[in-house]
Design an enzyme around this catalytic site. Sequence first.
Site, short mmCIF file in Angstrom:
data_model
loop_
_atom_site.label_atom_id
_atom_site.label_comp_id
_atom_site.label_asym_id
_atom_site.label_seq_id
_atom_site.Cartn_x
_atom_site.Cartn_y
_atom_site.Cartn_z
N ASP A 191 -10.43 -11.25 8.67
CA ASP A 191 -10.23 -9.96 8.20
C ASP A 191 -11.53 -9.48 7.80
O ASP A 191 -11.87 -8.41 7.94
CB ASP A 191 -9.38 -10.10 6.92
CG ASP A 191 -9.17 -8.81 6.00
OD1 ASP A 191 -8.45 -8.07 6.23
OD2 ASP A 191 -9.88 -8.74 5.23
N LYS A 233 -7.70 -2.46 9.31
CA LYS A 233 -8.90 -2.60 9.88
C LYS A 233 -8.95 -3.32 11.08
O LYS A 233 -9.62 -3.36 11.92
CB LYS A 233 -9.56 -3.49 8.90
CG LYS A 233 -8.99 -4.54 8.31
CD LYS A 233 -8.20 -4.22 6.94
CE LYS A 233 -7.13 -5.04 6.38
NZ LYS A 233 -7.38 -5.57 5.31
N LYS A 286 -13.80 -6.00 9.08
CA LYS A 286 -14.49 -5.14 7.96
C LYS A 286 -15.86 -4.92 8.63
O LYS A 286 -16.33 -3.73 8.28
CB LYS A 286 -13.98 -5.48 6.63
CG LYS A 286 -12.59 -5.39 6.10
CD LYS A 286 -12.45 -6.30 5.01
CE LYS A 286 -11.01 -6.01 4.53
NZ LYS A 286 -10.59 -6.94 3.59
N GLY A 293 0.22 -9.34 -3.50
CA GLY A 293 0.07 -8.22 -2.37
C GLY A 293 -1.26 -8.21 -2.03
O GLY A 293 -1.84 -7.41 -1.29
N VAL A 297 0.85 -1.23 0.24
CA VAL A 297 0.09 0.03 0.12
C VAL A 297 0.71 1.23 -0.11
O VAL A 297 0.54 2.14 -0.92
CB VAL A 297 -1.01 0.00 1.21
CG1 VAL A 297 -1.92 1.29 1.15
CG2 VAL A 297 -1.96 -1.28 1.13
N GLY A 312 -4.77 -4.93 -3.02
CA GLY A 312 -3.97 -4.64 -4.17
C GLY A 312 -3.55 -3.20 -4.24
O GLY A 312 -4.05 -2.39 -3.38
N GLY A 340 -10.58 -2.24 0.08
CA GLY A 340 -9.62 -1.59 -0.61
C GLY A 340 -9.84 -0.26 -1.51
O GLY A 340 -10.33 0.67 -0.98
N ILE A 364 -12.87 0.44 -2.97
CA ILE A 364 -14.18 0.71 -3.15
C ILE A 364 -14.45 1.70 -2.26
O ILE A 364 -14.14 1.57 -1.07
CB ILE A 364 -15.10 -0.55 -3.03
CG1 ILE A 364 -14.71 -1.61 -3.70
CG2 ILE A 364 -16.59 -0.29 -3.42
CD1 ILE A 364 -15.39 -2.91 -3.55
N GLU A 397 -3.07 -10.59 3.79
CA GLU A 397 -2.30 -9.99 4.85
C GLU A 397 -1.06 -10.65 5.27
O GLU A 397 -0.60 -11.63 4.58
CB GLU A 397 -3.37 -10.08 6.19
CG GLU A 397 -4.59 -9.29 5.99
CD GLU A 397 -4.72 -7.95 5.97
OE1 GLU A 397 -3.94 -7.39 6.64
OE2 GLU A 397 -5.15 -7.55 4.80
P1 NAP Z 1 3.41 -5.14 3.83
O1 NAP Z 1 3.32 -5.13 1.99
O2 NAP Z 1 3.63 -6.15 4.28
O3 NAP Z 1 4.12 -3.55 3.84
C1 NAP Z 1 4.35 -3.30 5.38
C2 NAP Z 1 5.38 -2.22 5.70
O4 NAP Z 1 5.35 -1.71 6.94
C3 NAP Z 1 6.60 -2.51 5.03
O5 NAP Z 1 7.28 -1.42 4.25
C4 NAP Z 1 7.42 -2.56 6.32
O6 NAP Z 1 8.79 -2.25 6.43
C5 NAP Z 1 6.77 -1.39 7.03
N1 NAP Z 1 6.88 -1.99 8.49
C6 NAP Z 1 6.70 -3.08 9.40
N2 NAP Z 1 6.90 -3.07 10.51
C7 NAP Z 1 7.51 -1.79 10.94
C8 NAP Z 1 8.16 -0.83 11.87
N3 NAP Z 1 8.23 -1.72 12.98
N4 NAP Z 1 8.32 0.47 11.63
C9 NAP Z 1 8.32 0.94 10.32
N5 NAP Z 1 7.82 0.29 9.27
C10 NAP Z 1 7.35 -1.08 9.33
O7 NAP Z 1 1.81 -4.71 4.01
P2 NAP Z 1 0.33 -4.13 3.13
O8 NAP Z 1 -0.25 -4.96 2.39
O9 NAP Z 1 0.96 -2.78 2.54
O10 NAP Z 1 -0.41 -3.59 4.31
C11 NAP Z 1 -0.45 -2.51 5.18
C12 NAP Z 1 -1.83 -2.09 5.78
O11 NAP Z 1 -2.79 -2.04 4.77
C13 NAP Z 1 -2.23 -3.31 6.61
O12 NAP Z 1 -2.92 -3.04 7.80
C14 NAP Z 1 -3.18 -4.00 5.81
O13 NAP Z 1 -4.47 -4.61 6.11
C15 NAP Z 1 -3.86 -2.86 4.99
N6 NAP Z 1 -4.30 -3.09 3.75
C16 NAP Z 1 -3.91 -3.66 2.84
C17 NAP Z 1 -4.45 -4.03 1.49
C18 NAP Z 1 -3.52 -4.76 0.49
O14 NAP Z 1 -4.24 -4.98 -0.64
N7 NAP Z 1 -2.47 -5.22 0.57
C19 NAP Z 1 -5.73 -3.47 1.12
C20 NAP Z 1 -6.40 -2.91 2.18
C21 NAP Z 1 -5.85 -2.72 3.46
P3 NAP Z 1 9.78 -2.98 5.13
O15 NAP Z 1 9.36 -2.60 3.71
O16 NAP Z 1 11.14 -2.54 5.73
O17 NAP Z 1 9.61 -4.36 5.53
N1 HSE Z 2 -6.16 -9.04 2.73
C1 HSE Z 2 -7.25 -8.16 2.51
C2 HSE Z 2 -8.07 -8.74 1.40
C3 HSE Z 2 -6.60 -6.74 1.96
O1 HSE Z 2 -7.73 -9.83 0.84
O2 HSE Z 2 -9.35 -8.50 1.16
C4 HSE Z 2 -7.81 -5.76 1.74
O3 HSE Z 2 -8.36 -5.42 2.94
#
Ligand code: NAP
Ligand code: HSE
Length: 433
Positions: free
Chosen positions: A199, A103, A203, A185, A14, A306, A132, A134, A188
């Site tokens: 999850d 969330k 939500k 991506g 993200v 995504g 995401g 929407i 979680e």
């Molecule tokens: P991710 O790809 O695992 O990225 C997590 C990031 O946080 C990484 O850059 C990591 O650093 C950093 N991080 C972890 N621990 C840290 C710390 N102690 N201090 C500073 N930075 C730290 O996760 P993501 O998929 O982007 O998801 C992030 C959030 O968005 C979550 O809450 C997830 O539920 C939510 N979300 C995700 C999506 C999706 O489609 N992925 C959709 C909706 C909501 P490094 O890069 O150095 O490892």
């Molecule tokens: N892991 C979550 C999903 C990310 O697959 O819907 C979006 O919230």
Amino acid sequence: MTKSRIGIVGFGTVGSGIYKILSSEVDSHPILKEIEIAKIAVKDLYKKRGIELDDNLLTDDPFKLINDPSIDLIVEVMGGLDLAKDIILKSLKSGKSVVTANKAVIARYGEEIYETATKEGVYILSEAAVCGGIPIIEPLKRSLKSNSIRKMVGIINGTTNFILSKMTNEKADYNQTLKLAQTLGYAEFDPTADVEGHDAADKISILSELAFGGKIKRDKINTEGISKINLKDIEYANKLGFEIKLLALSERRKVNSNNSLPLNIWVGPSLIPKSHPLAAVEGVNNALLIEADPLGEIMLYGPGAGSGPTAASVVSDILNIHATSIKKNNSIDPLLSFDFWRNCHIIESSQITKKNYLRIICLDSPGVIGKIGDIFGNNNVSIESIVQLDASADKAEIVVITHEVNTGKFEKSKKEINSLKEVKIIASQLSCI
Ligand code: NAP
Ligand code: HSE
């Protein structure tokens, strides 16, 4: 121009998507240029990120961002629970608004977080936390406010819908497809949250609080995931005319004596008739059906996870908060008002490109399909399909579907086809999408 300086905690799926939107030169609203990334906190400063980034932007101390007085707003896209909650609360207490996609934190600690934000006179926005890309949270907070919500039911986890779709359509292996969802991506950090329904439960808890206005005890939500679903279940459901989807449902029941609103809330794998609109929601897409009075029923649909879609929701929240700071300077909210910011014009109808359907009634004589095909080919009109239907002694019907083609060239072809001696009439012409 008033600028907002933001600090982003997390630069994964993200976080990097947010960076791409804010640093891209894509033709978008000029207000995006008013957002400046001041600092980004990550866990591993030395990780290869495959993105060109000024090293001075990075820190491994998220609290540096909170303590930096030049930063107006904190974006928490790190994930996890305790540290994320701490970062959110400390940011709010230092007078900074927060945008989060988390969330898990909002579903568990929403009450404390919302109260802190209100007390400090700042905002906590979390559009990306549910479904995401929407828009769901803002519609529930604003556009649907004049309604009384009766029921919400939907597919609100992208990973599990992606897995179930692949199992249904390609008989794909559960574990391999989960790995693919992680690579893309969608999942979680710990995908147990996705596949066991937690999850989706986070939500639906957040959505229920917004829709019904009361605190939800997150742990009381009856939750079941998809890890026990196998290809046999899917095959049998399909034979019976159903799709299997992970559904989340929340509906109000009649008010009981102590005036607390009873809610029926659950998450679980469910059979949906193939004719139901939710049955057509495939892949990483999510959809939520909302029944409300006096509105009736609406369905919100789109990519549920995504990098790009989720980041777009985060950036919209950033802009919403930025707009409030502009208002404080006595100007009008640029997101509630509308100002023209460039010139547009409609292109000539002959230059429009579209897909077309043509039904031609002609003599059933040899070579007629070839002649029609030649005319289209000579005019550089590409055909997707051409079939002869309903041939009888005196006539045949030919249906042509083109690719997306120039309308001028298509119209010229049509005239030439109409003048073929075998053609009786062009019976209908429709656009296709
Ligand atoms: P991710 O790809 O695992 O990225 C997590 C990031 O946080 C990484 O850059 C990591 O650093 C950093 N991080 C972890 N621990 C840290 C710390 N102690 N201090 C500073 N930075 C730290 O996760 P993501 O998929 O982007 O998801 C992030 C959030 O968005 C979550 O809450 C997830 O539920 C939510 N979300 C995700 C999506 C999706 O489609 N992925 C959709 C909706 C909501 P490094 O890069 O150095 O490892
Ligand atoms: N892991 C979550 C999903 C990310 O697959 O819907 C979006 O919230």
